[in-house]
Enzyme design. Structure first.
Site, PDB file in Angstrom:
ATOM      1  N   CYS A 121      31.052  53.851  62.972  1.00  0.00           N
ATOM      2  CA  CYS A 121      30.305  53.324  64.122  1.00  0.00           C
ATOM      3  C   CYS A 121      30.172  54.387  65.215  1.00  0.00           C
ATOM      4  O   CYS A 121      31.160  54.769  65.842  1.00  0.00           O
ATOM      5  CB  CYS A 121      31.030  52.086  64.637  1.00  0.00           C
ATOM      6  SG  CYS A 121      30.459  51.465  66.227  1.00  0.00           S
ATOM      7  N   CYS A 169      31.327  53.275  68.665  1.00  0.00           N
ATOM      8  CA  CYS A 169      32.802  53.182  68.681  1.00  0.00           C
ATOM      9  C   CYS A 169      33.414  54.552  68.930  1.00  0.00           C
ATOM     10  O   CYS A 169      34.327  54.700  69.758  1.00  0.00           O
ATOM     11  CB  CYS A 169      33.322  52.636  67.353  1.00  0.00           C
ATOM     12  SG  CYS A 169      32.783  50.963  66.945  1.00  0.00           S
TER      13      CYS A 169
END
Length: 151
Positions: A71, A74
């Site tokens: 991600c 993230c």
């Protein structure tokens, strides 16, 4: 309304329960069993079993970052999350749960996207926020949700 005179904190290293006086800086507390500091000046990776124990037994304040290695947002938020942990680590613990490795544990929250932050206080979920944030937004969100004075 009465306030708690102490909190029960789960040691994420050995799983033992520790009683800590309310208002005491977490960096001053160590696990009575394994001696590891209870503060998280750096976010600690946890697994589903540790999360279950935290949710069942822990009455302190903590923030959980649900994330995955693939991600981009993230990974982009990780340094800000670490800086926030450093700044607030005497009052709040910071954990990370890899949703790829702990799908069942992450699934209990019915989240639709990552990163997602979930704040816990007094043994209950206090707030949830999806999407990457920078340190100022993280500090503000945690402060508002958990009742931490901003100074």
């Amino acid at each position: 309304m009465t306030t708690a005179t102490s909190h029960t904190l789960v040691c994420t290293e050995c799983g033992q329960l520790n009683r800590v006086p309310a208002g005491k800086a977490l960096s001053q507390g160590k696990c009575g069993t394994c001696g590891v500091t209870l503060a998280t000046k750096k976010p600690r990776d946890i697994d589903g079993a540790t999360l279950s124990k935290l949710m069942a037994k822990d009455t302190g304040m903590y923030v959980l970052d649900l994330w995955a290695p693939w991600c981009g947002p993230c990974r982009m938020m990780a340094p800000s999350y670490a800086q926030t942990a450093e700044a607030l680590g005497d009052q709040v613990r910071f954990f990370k749960l890899n949703t790829d490795e702990n799908q069942q544990a992450a699934g209990r929250f019915n989240i639709r996207g990552i990163p997602t932050l979930i704040a816990f206080k007094d043994g209950k979920q206090a707030g949830i926020q999806s999407g990457a944030m920078q340190k100022p937004q993280l500090m503000s969100w945690a402060g508002q949700i958990l009742g931490i004075p901003q100074g």
